[in-house]
Design an enzyme around this catalytic site. Structure first.
Site, PDB file in Angstrom:
ATOM      1  N   ASN A   9      35.390  54.116  27.266  1.00 13.86           N
ATOM      2  CA  ASN A   9      35.969  54.889  28.451  1.00 13.86           C
ATOM      3  C   ASN A   9      35.683  54.036  29.666  1.00 13.86           C
ATOM      4  O   ASN A   9      34.435  53.674  29.981  1.00 13.86           O
ATOM      5  CB  ASN A   9      35.383  56.220  28.645  1.00 13.86           C
ATOM      6  CG  ASN A   9      35.497  57.023  30.030  1.00 13.86           C
ATOM      7  OD1 ASN A   9      36.434  56.472  30.780  1.00 13.86           O
ATOM      8  ND2 ASN A   9      34.691  57.722  30.315  1.00 13.86           N
ATOM      9  N   LYS A  11      36.301  54.043  32.751  1.00 16.64           N
ATOM     10  CA  LYS A  11      35.973  54.936  34.037  1.00 16.64           C
ATOM     11  C   LYS A  11      36.939  54.212  35.117  1.00 16.64           C
ATOM     12  O   LYS A  11      37.771  53.633  34.870  1.00 16.64           O
ATOM     13  CB  LYS A  11      34.518  54.990  34.156  1.00 16.64           C
ATOM     14  CG  LYS A  11      33.993  55.688  33.095  1.00 16.64           C
ATOM     15  CD  LYS A  11      32.449  55.988  33.454  1.00 16.64           C
ATOM     16  CE  LYS A  11      31.879  56.657  32.182  1.00 16.64           C
ATOM     17  NZ  LYS A  11      30.706  57.407  32.200  1.00 16.64           N
ATOM     18  N   HIS A  99      36.033  65.520  30.585  1.00 14.31           N
ATOM     19  CA  HIS A  99      34.853  64.732  30.762  1.00 14.31           C
ATOM     20  C   HIS A  99      33.991  65.247  31.830  1.00 14.31           C
ATOM     21  O   HIS A  99      34.593  65.818  32.927  1.00 14.31           O
ATOM     22  CB  HIS A  99      35.289  63.222  31.104  1.00 14.31           C
ATOM     23  CG  HIS A  99      34.234  62.158  30.995  1.00 14.31           C
ATOM     24  ND1 HIS A  99      33.469  62.091  32.100  1.00 14.31           N
ATOM     25  CD2 HIS A  99      33.817  61.362  30.119  1.00 14.31           C
ATOM     26  CE1 HIS A  99      32.542  61.204  31.658  1.00 14.31           C
ATOM     27  NE2 HIS A  99      32.818  60.771  30.596  1.00 14.31           N
ATOM     28  N   GLU A 101      32.420  63.911  34.140  1.00 14.69           N
ATOM     29  CA  GLU A 101      32.601  63.365  35.491  1.00 14.69           C
ATOM     30  C   GLU A 101      33.929  64.321  36.226  1.00 14.69           C
ATOM     31  O   GLU A 101      33.856  64.439  37.489  1.00 14.69           O
ATOM     32  CB  GLU A 101      32.947  61.954  35.685  1.00 14.69           C
ATOM     33  CG  GLU A 101      31.391  61.339  35.271  1.00 14.69           C
ATOM     34  CD  GLU A 101      31.498  59.978  34.688  1.00 14.69           C
ATOM     35  OE1 GLU A 101      32.579  59.318  34.543  1.00 14.69           O
ATOM     36  OE2 GLU A 101      30.574  59.455  34.161  1.00 14.69           O
ATOM     37  N   GLU A 171      29.000  65.027  24.763  1.00 17.78           N
ATOM     38  CA  GLU A 171      28.143  64.279  25.709  1.00 17.78           C
ATOM     39  C   GLU A 171      27.409  64.954  26.658  1.00 17.78           C
ATOM     40  O   GLU A 171      27.759  65.659  27.427  1.00 17.78           O
ATOM     41  CB  GLU A 171      29.189  63.453  26.569  1.00 17.78           C
ATOM     42  CG  GLU A 171      30.337  62.601  25.736  1.00 17.78           C
ATOM     43  CD  GLU A 171      30.842  61.633  26.823  1.00 17.78           C
ATOM     44  OE1 GLU A 171      30.880  60.474  26.517  1.00 17.78           O
ATOM     45  OE2 GLU A 171      31.614  61.822  27.562  1.00 17.78           O
ATOM     46  N   GLY A 177      25.460  57.466  31.423  1.00 15.81           N
ATOM     47  CA  GLY A 177      25.368  56.552  32.566  1.00 15.81           C
ATOM     48  C   GLY A 177      23.752  56.378  32.847  1.00 15.81           C
ATOM     49  O   GLY A 177      23.395  55.762  34.049  1.00 15.81           O
ATOM     50  N   SER A 213      25.380  56.910  27.059  1.00 14.06           N
ATOM     51  CA  SER A 213      24.121  55.776  26.792  1.00 14.06           C
ATOM     52  C   SER A 213      24.202  55.280  25.532  1.00 14.06           C
ATOM     53  O   SER A 213      23.098  54.853  24.909  1.00 14.06           O
ATOM     54  CB  SER A 213      22.990  55.952  27.530  1.00 14.06           C
ATOM     55  OG  SER A 213      22.990  56.520  28.907  1.00 14.06           O
TER      56      SER A 213
END
Ligand code: PGA
Length: 253
Positions: A9, A11, A99, A101, A171, A177, A213
């Site tokens: 991904n 991003k 996702h 985010e 996730e 991140g 991560s």
């Protein structure tokens, strides 16, 4: 030997030229017998405007392209949105849905995620349903309850015959991140719960990926867990070397 899903991904990173360069480098480095479609399924998720250049340079082999999002309506006054059929027509086989985010920065609710799942699958795309708990929820001992809520809401409108095109990606929000990944045992526990939950709902085995991560150092142990079928990788997918090393370090076990 289980097949590994290695999903990257990107991003909001990578201009079109950078996406094309990435593919050329991927092609040079994907050598060795373990880059066969029986053993690995690689999918790259560029930002929308980088999709065409990346798709045009995509190497032969087990590599495909996906989108990071897609909207649940087909056409109309939805400024800034991109429909699932636009995503498919751009050459994507796959789309990320829900996702963290999207949920936390763009305010996507479980209800929106459910509509997107339905639309992605009925458009013929593979839908990667992302879900996971926040740190607060984990510390309150609510991880499995939160995961259950997210899964049951997203599953409810999925036509059973289309579930074969579904992939799950656990996730944990606190691991994305942050450099702080879930322990292999914790990740296995949630992935195993999710795989069983999906099997109960649809009567088939659905792959469950772990994301948060993941890097070339922790991937061996994570990917060795029995219910983890692959990795959804953010930061470490931006460089071809670190991305492929995630898979190679597992395969060389
Ligand atoms: P990360 O991102 O690997 O940078 O934690 C994972 C993701 O957001 O899919």
């Amino acid at each position: 030997m289980k097949k590994i899903y290695l999903f990257g991904n990107w991003k909001m990173n990578m201009l079109p030229d950078e996406g094309a360069d990435y593919c050329r480098s991927l092609e040079r480095r994907m050598t060795g017998s373990f880059y066969s479609a029986d053993l690995v399924n690689i999918c790259l998720f560029p930002p929308f405007l980088t999709i065409p250049a990346t798709a045009a340079a995509l190497p032969e082999g087990p590599v495909s392209i996906g989108a990071q999002d897609g909207f649940f309506e087909d056409r109309g006054a939805f400024t800034g949105a991109v429909s699932m059929d636009m995503v498919r027509e751009a050459g994507c086989a796959c789309v990320l849905v829900g996702h963290s985010e999207r949920r936390h920065i763009f305010g996507e609710t479980d209800e929106i995620v459910a509509k997107k799942m339905h639309k992605a699958l009925s458009t013929g795309l593979t839908a990667v349903l992302c879900f996971g708990e926040t740190l607060e929820e984990r510390e309150a001992g609510r991880t499995l309850a939160v995961v259950e809520e997210q899964l049951s809401s997203a599953f409810k409108d999925v036509p059973h015959e289309k579930a074969v095109r579904m992939i799950l990606a656990y996730e944990p929000v606190w691991a994305i991140g942050t450099g702080r990944n879930a322990t292999p045992g914790d990740a296995q526990e949630v992935c195993s719960y999710s795989a069983e939950r999906a099997e109960k709902e649809f009567g088939i085995k659905i792959p469950v990926l772990y994301g948060g991560s993941v890097n070339e150092i922790n991937s061996r142990e994570l990917l060795s867990q029995s219910d983890i079928s692959g990795a959804l990788v953010g930061g470490a997918s931006l460089k071809v070397e670190s991305f492929l090393a995630i898979y190679e370090n597992y395969r060389k076990l």
